[in-house]
Motif scaffolding. Structure first.
Motif, mmCIF file in Angstrom:
data_model
loop_
_atom_site.group_PDB
_atom_site.id
_atom_site.type_symbol
_atom_site.label_atom_id
_atom_site.label_comp_id
_atom_site.label_asym_id
_atom_site.label_seq_id
_atom_site.Cartn_x
_atom_site.Cartn_y
_atom_site.Cartn_z
ATOM 1 N N UNK A 137 18.310 48.585 -3.521
ATOM 2 C CA UNK A 137 18.326 49.997 -3.925
ATOM 3 C C UNK A 137 19.353 50.784 -3.120
ATOM 4 N N UNK A 138 19.524 50.446 -1.861
ATOM 5 C CA UNK A 138 20.445 51.167 -0.982
ATOM 6 C C UNK A 138 21.873 50.641 -1.088
ATOM 7 N N UNK A 139 22.127 49.736 -2.008
ATOM 8 C CA UNK A 139 23.455 49.144 -2.167
ATOM 9 C C UNK A 139 23.517 47.802 -1.469
ATOM 10 N N UNK A 140 24.311 46.912 -1.987
ATOM 11 C CA UNK A 140 24.450 45.585 -1.405
ATOM 12 C C UNK A 140 23.567 44.563 -2.087
ATOM 13 N N UNK A 141 23.718 43.321 -1.640
ATOM 14 C CA UNK A 141 22.984 42.193 -2.210
ATOM 15 C C UNK A 141 22.335 41.395 -1.099
#
Length: 168
Positions: A137-141
């Motif tokens: 949700x906060x970006x990234x994987x």
């Protein structure tokens, strides 16, 4: 005296091959470059404000099937059998010190060949796993290699905590 030298050469070659076989490297499947895991049971995730520090939320974006051939591990039995067969065949060649040399070469060659044959015959197992990709949700994987995805599907909301994945 010649019989004593020949027996000593054969015994020395057997000891050398045995020592080399004991030092052999048992090849294992390469370790996964990603860490993480999957918790078998699902738990109800706490609400966002009460979440423990380090908890991340996201959505499963991809599930890949990983299937690869595992490396054959050898027990050393192939090397020992190969050394015996090679020694017997090598002993049939030449006379005198040439026979002792041929026996030694046969032992070493047979051990190498026997070990290779055993490794080739035991590498027929297939290792299967899954690679879960989670879009945070906060970006990234985050990527996790697991033995089974359970009932997780692409698009499921998940909570990530301590390397464990829980469906929301």
């Amino acid at each position: 005296m010649l019989k004593f030298k020949r027996s000593f050469a054969v015994a020395g070659a057997v000891v050398l091959v045995s020592a080399l076989a004991a030092c052999g490297h048992n090849r294992s499947a390469p370790s996964a470059p990603y860490s993480g895991g999957y918790s078998g049971g699902y738990q109800t995730a706490p609400a966002y404000p009460n979440s423990p520090a380090g908890t991340e939320y996201g959505r499963v974006s991809n599930i890949e099937v990983l299937q690869g051939r595992s490396q054959g591990q050898t027990s050393g039995a192939g090397a020992v059998i190969g050394a015996v067969v090679g020694g017997v065949l090598g002993n049939q060649i030449g006379k005198g010190s040439g026979r002792a040399a041929a026996t030694g070469v046969g032992i070493v060659g047979g051990a190498v060949a026997g070990n290779a044959i055993e490794g080739r015959n035991s590498s027929q197992d297939y290792a299967q796993g899954y690679r879960l990709s989670v879009q945070l949700d906060q970006g990234g994987y985050r990527v996790y290699d697991v033995s089974s995805p359970g009932d997780l599907r692409i698009g499921d909301r998940v909570r990530l905590y301590n390397g464990q994945i829980s469906r929301l």
